[in-house]
Design a protein around this motif. Structure first.
Motif, short mmCIF file in Angstrom:
data_model
loop_
_atom_site.label_atom_id
_atom_site.label_comp_id
_atom_site.label_asym_id
_atom_site.label_seq_id
_atom_site.Cartn_x
_atom_site.Cartn_y
_atom_site.Cartn_z
N GLN A 70 3.81 -0.12 19.92
CA GLN A 70 3.09 -1.32 19.53
C GLN A 70 1.69 -0.99 19.04
OE1 GLN A 70 3.26 -4.45 22.31
NE2 GLN A 70 1.84 -5.74 21.20
N THR A 71 1.60 -0.64 17.79
CA THR A 71 0.28 -0.35 17.24
C THR A 71 -0.04 -1.36 16.15
OG1 THR A 71 1.25 1.18 15.71
CG2 THR A 71 0.41 2.11 17.74
N SER A 72 -1.29 -1.39 15.81
CA SER A 72 -1.69 -2.33 14.77
C SER A 72 -2.50 -1.58 13.71
CB SER A 72 -2.52 -3.45 15.38
OG SER A 72 -3.58 -2.91 16.10
N MET A 73 -2.80 -2.26 12.62
CA MET A 73 -3.59 -1.63 11.57
C MET A 73 -4.97 -1.29 12.12
SD MET A 73 -2.00 -1.03 8.87
CE MET A 73 -3.02 -0.88 7.42
N PRO A 74 -5.41 -0.06 11.94
CA PRO A 74 -6.72 0.31 12.49
C PRO A 74 -7.89 -0.27 11.70
CG PRO A 74 -5.72 2.16 11.34
CD PRO A 74 -4.73 1.04 11.29
N ASN A 75 -9.04 -0.09 12.29
CA ASN A 75 -10.27 -0.65 11.78
C ASN A 75 -10.98 0.39 10.91
OD1 ASN A 75 -12.72 -1.88 11.61
ND2 ASN A 75 -13.13 -1.91 13.80
N ILE A 76 -10.59 0.48 9.64
CA ILE A 76 -11.10 1.56 8.78
C ILE A 76 -11.63 0.96 7.48
CG2 ILE A 76 -10.39 3.60 7.40
CD1 ILE A 76 -10.28 4.27 10.31
N ASN A 77 -12.72 1.49 7.00
CA ASN A 77 -13.25 1.02 5.72
C ASN A 77 -12.50 1.65 4.55
OD1 ASN A 77 -15.18 -0.63 6.82
ND2 ASN A 77 -16.80 0.91 6.73
N ILE A 78 -11.95 0.78 3.69
CA ILE A 78 -11.35 1.24 2.44
C ILE A 78 -12.09 0.51 1.32
CG2 ILE A 78 -9.11 1.94 3.31
CD1 ILE A 78 -8.03 -0.82 2.70
N LYS A 79 -11.68 0.77 0.08
CA LYS A 79 -12.44 0.16 -1.02
C LYS A 79 -11.55 -0.66 -1.93
CE LYS A 79 -16.49 2.76 -0.83
NZ LYS A 79 -17.55 3.54 -1.40
N THR A 80 -12.17 -1.64 -2.56
CA THR A 80 -11.46 -2.39 -3.59
C THR A 80 -11.53 -1.57 -4.88
OG1 THR A 80 -13.43 -3.51 -4.38
CG2 THR A 80 -12.26 -4.56 -2.56
N LEU A 81 -10.81 -2.00 -5.90
CA LEU A 81 -10.83 -1.27 -7.17
C LEU A 81 -12.23 -1.26 -7.78
CD1 LEU A 81 -7.51 -2.37 -8.87
CD2 LEU A 81 -8.12 -0.09 -8.09
N GLU A 82 -13.04 -2.26 -7.41
CA GLU A 82 -14.39 -2.32 -7.96
C GLU A 82 -15.35 -1.45 -7.17
OE1 GLU A 82 -12.69 -5.29 -7.24
OE2 GLU A 82 -11.96 -5.25 -9.31
N GLY A 83 -14.90 -0.89 -6.06
CA GLY A 83 -15.74 0.00 -5.28
C GLY A 83 -16.38 -0.65 -4.07
N ALA A 90 -5.99 7.92 9.90
CA ALA A 90 -6.00 7.07 11.11
C ALA A 90 -4.58 6.64 11.48
CB ALA A 90 -6.88 5.86 10.88
N LEU A 91 -3.73 6.51 10.48
CA LEU A 91 -2.34 6.11 10.74
C LEU A 91 -1.42 7.32 10.88
CD1 LEU A 91 -2.21 3.15 8.24
CD2 LEU A 91 -1.67 2.94 10.66
N ASN A 92 -2.00 8.50 10.91
CA ASN A 92 -1.24 9.75 11.03
C ASN A 92 -0.17 9.88 9.95
OD1 ASN A 92 -2.41 11.21 13.12
ND2 ASN A 92 -1.40 9.94 14.66
N ILE A 93 -0.55 9.55 8.73
CA ILE A 93 0.39 9.71 7.61
C ILE A 93 0.14 11.07 6.99
CG2 ILE A 93 1.01 8.86 5.32
CD1 ILE A 93 0.11 6.08 6.29
N ASP A 94 1.21 11.88 6.95
CA ASP A 94 1.02 13.23 6.43
C ASP A 94 1.49 13.39 5.00
OD1 ASP A 94 -0.22 14.85 8.51
OD2 ASP A 94 1.44 14.05 9.67
N ALA A 95 2.45 12.57 4.60
CA ALA A 95 2.96 12.71 3.24
C ALA A 95 3.22 11.34 2.66
CB ALA A 95 4.24 13.53 3.25
N ILE A 96 3.09 11.25 1.34
CA ILE A 96 3.42 10.00 0.66
C ILE A 96 4.64 10.23 -0.21
CG2 ILE A 96 1.12 8.99 0.74
CD1 ILE A 96 0.74 10.04 -2.16
N PRO A 97 5.41 9.19 -0.58
CA PRO A 97 5.21 7.78 -0.20
C PRO A 97 5.43 7.52 1.30
CG PRO A 97 7.25 8.09 -1.47
CD PRO A 97 6.56 9.38 -1.46
N HIS A 98 4.69 6.56 1.79
CA HIS A 98 4.82 6.15 3.18
C HIS A 98 4.66 4.63 3.20
CE1 HIS A 98 4.39 7.43 7.52
NE2 HIS A 98 4.22 6.14 7.59
#
Lengths: 550, 166
Positions: free
Chosen positions: B23-36, B122-130
């Motif tokens: 039971q995990t949820s989306m973490p609290n991480i800063n990402i960016k919009t296409l405009e930056g 943060a989501l422990n994703i090692d390869a894409i697509p994921h």
């Protein structure tokens, strides 16, 4: 750190997560890449110690409570890493450890952290297991979002190399201002950064122990147009001449990046210009030119199209940011060039678009040495700001993606390349080549599909023509098997006409994936994300496990 | 051959599996919009239904195949009350290609940038697509890789879980 300490840490984490409500959630992932190398009558015997090599990574992240996060990564190489990884990766050890505090607009991180300023041209620390890169910084990183318009980052630390740390220190500061409130619907961002590298070990009366980089960047975006510019000034730093630091050849560096694009529904165009002069920076001066990409502070990738097909990656350009005086007709001081991308969608239900529409993309790139006055005997140079010198690389590619029916689609790719081996790799020759790729996918039903890939590279230079093909059969959503072959059928040397065949399979279920492969690997440059490293030819059995445990 | 390190690792895995709960949820991480502009990953989910997060990159052929295959039947997906978010992991080498590519393909997914791979890490994703599916902010499904036809399985999963919600 010894294994016992790691185990104790682990058990501590395990117990706390299991029996207390302290940790909100814990997530872990495990990756393992192993190979058993074999002797090969064509590519030669395996002459290293330990035929069995394995790279293993266990990563655990935990939310201690609302504000505190903990992360650690243990790595194990059994006892040596896979071929051509840095010798600093050896046996088992704690690789990274980090505690972060996050509240309101403040984020403080102690331990190993990953960070990037702007596009990374002044600072980027990141991890890429395939390339053996983990240049995380161990120290203190503080980020503060003052309001919606203004945020700052300040950091200090030492950079990781293998299980060790560089002796030099990195100091960084970055600020970002958002002026969108006053630009009426469009976005305007300003970024200012500073990165300093202090390396006392190479102290000298001829040059300062700290090298500074100052950078400014501006980003503008409106509904269908964007443009950005970044300028960097790098202070004086000695040039590495035949492996040692020069006391007389000491130069400044600079970088200029301009990018602009326009897009409308179904159409997109992007243009980038970049000029780099003496721009690479390492956390230890002596790390210059190391083959493992260790101690890299700033990220200067090649700005060319990144290809996914093997023959398109035989002659890969890597950025040339450095000063290198080899002979009086081989002198490099950086690179200048540009890249353009075009995307167009031919509408559905039109003559050319067909029932599903057609995607067309074109890419063109050209990269040259800087132009100027180069003096080999006195080890000095002056450059022209917009002068194009000797050509390093150029490429023109056309890609068409077409879905013919609900069951069948294909990708067609054509590439024309020029690759100057003499200047890029400091070897001999030039290569003019054309690459053709045709990829076909046939969906047999919802679960089963067949993918067939054909490639050809034609050139009169270097090792002449190559052909390649691959067949992949997806049995169901979990199992997949493949066979592929690369064949240098026109190699002038009979014994070098080698089939680089590979076959294997994969099993993936949710977040777990296992692969197994038997075959022969082509030696040469392996590149991901514009960073490359050399790998030797090898043969053997390899397998990997990738699993997000919880 | 020295098997000690492997034994240690296997031991560690067994330990961790014992403790597994999903039971995990989306973490609290800063990402960016296409405009930056900076945006928190935790605020991106669909408040009314399910969200599909597809981690991709402009150079990743199977990632683009998956998003193309979803886009080709987007009317079907639109009716399923699902928000599709394509998180680009392109770094500064290739990120400039995102906007022209997305518009050239007429994708109308929400696109965010995870340039230095903070969210991916943060989501422990090692390869894409994921691919990740969340209900509210809670992760209910994850998958590594993409094979042709898997978008249909994903669609069925979404329909089944949306129905369960109502």
């Amino acid at each position: 750190m010894n294994k016992k300490t790691i185990l104790i840490l682990f058990i501590f984490l395990y117990n706390t997560t299991s029996y207390s409500q302290l940790f909100k959630y814990t997530t872990a992932s495990f990756n393992s890449f192993s190979a058993y190398y074999l002797d090969d009558s064509k590519t030669g015997d395996f002459n290293e110690n330990n035929r069995f090599r394995s790279n293993n990574y266990l990563n655990i992240k935990s939310n201690i409570d609302k504000n505190w996060n903990l992360e650690l990564q243990v790595e194990s190489y059994a006892p040596n890493s896979l071929l051509n990884y840095s010798p600093n990766f050896k046996e088992t050890n704690l690789s990274t450890f980090n505690i972060a505090y996050n509240k309101n607009n403040l984020n403080i991180s102690i331990g190993n952290f990953y960070e990037q300023f702007g596009s990374g041209m002044t600072l980027r620390s990141w991890e890429d297991k395939n390339l053996g890169i983990n240049n995380s910084i161990r120290g203190l990183n503080t980020k503060y979002r003052i309001n919606d318009e203004f945020n700052i980052t300040a950091l200090i630390g030492q950079q990781k190399k293998g299980f060790k740390y560089s002796k030099g220190y990195i100091l960084g500061f970055d600020s970002e201002f958002d002026f969108s409130k006053i630009t009426n619907g469009s976005t305007l961002l300003l970024g200012l950064s500073y990165v300093g590298r202090n390396d006392q070990r190479t102290k000298s009366e001829f040059f300062p122990e700290t090298t500074h980089m100052f950078s400014g960047r501006l980003d503008y975006s409106s509904n269908s147009f964007y443009s950005n510019i970044e300028i960097i000034d790098k202070s004086k730093n000695p040039i590495t001449v035949f492996g040692s630091l020069s006391n007389t050849f000491i130069k400044k560096g600079s970088s200029l990046l301009f990018n602009s694009g326009y897009f409308n529904n179904g159409f997109g165009i992007d243009f980038t210009f970049r000029r780099l002069e003496n721009m690479s920076l390492f956390s230890e001066r002596e790390a210059y030119g190391n083959p493992y990409n260790e101690s890299i502070i700033n990220y200067l990738p090649a700005l060319t199209k990144q290809h996914d097909y093997s023959l398109a990656n035989l002659y890969v350009y890597s950025a040339q940011p450095n000063v290198s005086f080899q002979t009086n007709d081989l002198m490099k001081v950086g690179e200048i060039g540009m890249q353009i991308d075009l995307y167009y969608f031919l509408e559905k239900n039109t003559f050319l678009g067909g029932k599903y529409g057609t995607n067309i993309s074109v890419n063109g790139a050209v990269w040259n040495n800087l132009d100027g006055n180069f003096d080999f005997n006195n080890q000095n140079y002056d450059t022209d700001l917009f002068g194009f010198g000797q050509k390093y690389f150029s490429e023109l590619s056309l890609e068409i993606r077409k879905k013919w029916s609900s069951k069948f689609d294909n990708i067609f790719l054509f590439i024309n390349q020029f690759y100057n081996s003499r200047f890029i790799e400091e070897k001999v020759g030039e290569v003019n080549s054309n690459v053709l790729v045709l990829e076909n996918t046939y969906k047999i039903n919802d679960k089963k599909s067949l993918r067939f890939e054909l490639q050809h590279l034609s050139t009169k230079d270097d090792n002449k023509n190559w052909s390649a093909y691959a067949i992949e059969y997806n049995l169901n959503s979990a199992f997949s098997v493949y066979f592929s072959d690369l064949y240098n059928y026109q190699n002038p040397k009979q014994e070098k006409k080698i089939h680089y065949y590979n076959f294997g399979g994969s099993y993936s279920k949710g977040i777990n994936r296992f692969t197994i492969n038997y075959g022969r690997q082509r030696g040469g440059l392996v590149c991901t994300g514009g960073i490359c490293r050399y790998v030797p030819e090898s043969s053997g059995l390899s397998f990997s496990i990738s699993s997000t445990l919880f | 051959m020295n098997l000690k390190p492997i034994v240690t690792i296997v031991f560690m895995i067994l330990f961790s599996l014992n403790n597994a709960y999903s039971q995990t949820s989306m973490p609290n991480i800063n990402i960016k919009t296409l405009e930056g502009k900076t945006i928190n990953s935790k605020t991106t989910y669909n408040k009314k239904g399910l969200t599909v997060y597809s981690f991709w990159a402009t150079w990743c052929v199977p990632c683009i195949n998956e998003l193309d295959d979803i886009h080709n039947e987007i009317q079907k997906w639109d009716k399923a009350n699902v928000k599709i978010i394509a998180i680009s992991t392109d770094d500064s080498r290739t990120k400039r290609r995102i906007r022209p590519l997305v518009n050239g393909k007429k994708w109308d997914f929400k696109i965010f940038l995870d340039e230095n791979q903070s969210l991916k890490r943060a989501l422990n994703i090692d390869a894409i697509p994921h691919t990740i599916v969340t209900k509210g902010n809670k992760i209910i499904y994850r998958r590594i890789g993409y094979k042709p036809g898997e978008e249909n399985y994903l669609y069925d999963f979404i329909i089944n879980n949306s129905v369960a919600k109502n």
